[in-house]
Design an enzyme around this catalytic site. Sequence first.
Site, PDB file in Angstrom:
ATOM      1  N   GLU A 139       0.793  -1.232   0.000  1.00 45.26           N
ATOM      2  CA  GLU A 139       0.000   0.000   0.000  1.00 45.26           C
ATOM      3  C   GLU A 139       0.833   1.294   0.000  1.00 45.26           C
ATOM      4  OE1 GLU A 139      -3.177   0.228   2.697  1.00 45.26           O
ATOM      5  OE2 GLU A 139      -4.126  -1.542   1.904  1.00 45.26           O
ATOM      6  N   GLU A 152      -5.659  -8.547   1.063  1.00 38.52           N
ATOM      7  CA  GLU A 152      -6.314  -8.204   2.333  1.00 38.52           C
ATOM      8  C   GLU A 152      -7.797  -7.932   2.099  1.00 38.52           C
ATOM      9  OE1 GLU A 152      -4.623  -4.915   4.501  1.00 38.52           O
ATOM     10  OE2 GLU A 152      -2.588  -5.599   4.079  1.00 38.52           O
TER      11      GLU A 152
HETATM   12  C1  GCO Z   1      -3.912  -1.605   5.238  1.00 37.77           C
HETATM   13  C2  GCO Z   1      -2.804  -2.254   5.874  1.00 37.77           C
HETATM   14  C3  GCO Z   1      -3.114  -3.014   7.128  1.00 37.77           C
HETATM   15  C4  GCO Z   1      -4.275  -2.478   7.941  1.00 37.77           C
HETATM   16  C5  GCO Z   1      -5.589  -3.060   7.479  1.00 37.77           C
HETATM   17  C6  GCO Z   1      -6.756  -2.462   8.253  1.00 37.77           C
HETATM   18  O1  GCO Z   1      -4.420  -2.188   4.280  1.00 37.77           O
HETATM   19  O2  GCO Z   1      -4.221  -0.489   5.635  1.00 37.77           O
HETATM   20  O3  GCO Z   1      -2.227  -3.172   4.953  1.00 37.77           O
HETATM   21  O4  GCO Z   1      -1.905  -2.917   7.826  1.00 37.77           O
HETATM   22  O5  GCO Z   1      -4.099  -2.818   9.299  1.00 37.77           O
HETATM   23  O6  GCO Z   1      -5.808  -2.772   6.153  1.00 37.77           O
HETATM   24  O7  GCO Z   1      -6.761  -1.085   8.068  1.00 37.77           O
END
Ligand code: GCO
Length: 452
Positions: A163, A353
Amino acid sequence: MQFPKQFLWGTASASYQIEGAYLEDGKGLNIWDAYCQESGHVAHGENGNVACDHYHLFREDVKMMQKMGIRYYRFSISWNRILPNGIGEVNQKGLQFYSDLVDALLEADITPMITLFHWDYPYALHQRGGWLNPESSDWFANYAKIVVDALSDRVTYWMTINEPQVFIGCGYAIGKFAPFQTLPPKDLAQMSHNVLLAHGKAVKVIRESAKRPPQVGFAFSTPCCTPTDDSPLAVEIARQKSFAFTRERFAFETSWWADPIFLGDYPEEAYDILKSDMPQIQAGDMELISQPVDFYGVNIYYSMAAENPNGYTENDYIGCPRTQMGWPVTPEALYWGPKFLYERYGKPILISENGMASHDWVQLDGKVHDPARIDYMKRYLRELHRAMEDGTNVMGYLYWSIMDNFEWADGYDKRFGLVYVDYQTQERTIKDSGYFYQNVIETNGKAIFSNT
Ligand code: GCO
């Protein structure tokens, strides 16, 4: 109905969010270690000094994942455990930790997937200008080489960067994440270019040095827009907005980050809008950045509205279902997001994710009942399955996160895990959703179609 036989079912985490041991065994400081000490940045003044103490509890955690039937586990490497100062002397104890973790996963028949960078940037390099320093991509390539040499005999799946939209956007554009800065567009653009160069150089390192054939990608966030209806016009509006480029939010835009990697250049609008704020692009840069990758890893939690008749900014409306983060529940994000990305970039999609935070606690019966998370997973995975039925090539799904953890500026209140963590005792309790996901994996997705 089921998913393809070779579909990857797993979970994800990140070093700073779960490991703790922030000064142990030679580890150096990263920018979250440093800036969490300053008040006002993180809820309740919390930090990742201890977190889930995964550094000491990893063997138990892997056994827990094995009990849950997890097949793939995405985790990130703490750059500072490997190189306490970001470059220079290698910390063998740091390498040993990750080697032991990989071995424990393989013994448990869990496939490791490594993210090289998940926001815990070395503080010593930050003090030398961080991603603005022209050497920053070489620093990252050096780090990648050390990790690949140490672990690629046993690791196939690699994600270079997690990200950039968030660690550049929130870290340096809006100042919400470490190092909590607000820099001008010219600096943001140059940092972005250096991050993309770092990605490209790491891909090159992996391709040249991996001791087994690698699968290489990244994990981007993606502000995906979804159409107000299925009409061709509404879909086209949503598609265009999903890849729009704006001066105000360019560091967060998908096209700004993904077009250079897959299409070999920044979007045309970037040159038109940023003009002299565009980065200095040297000969060969774009060829390095567009080193071929094997998959498009994307973190999708909810979608934006291409057009919101309710006047709300995202896909939300009065009284809409929301997670503990306040994010609207928009399952169609896992239909349209993968679809639009696959159409534009043509690579298999990995949902690196997806998940939700909820107000979980251990109840009087000693269990953690989280029916909302089970419902969320069913709804989102049904949409993902629908996208695959319609021709979108999706290779896998990694639930975020295996366990409750440090949710950055929100601290520990926000609980995303399939496993509940009591931070005072470090006791883990598998939530109902953890057992549900075990059944999803065992039935290769069939369990998501049950309404009971
Ligand atoms: C993101 C990060 C994670 C976060 C999850 C929840 O995508 O922001 O990869 O570290 O903890 O997404 O916000």
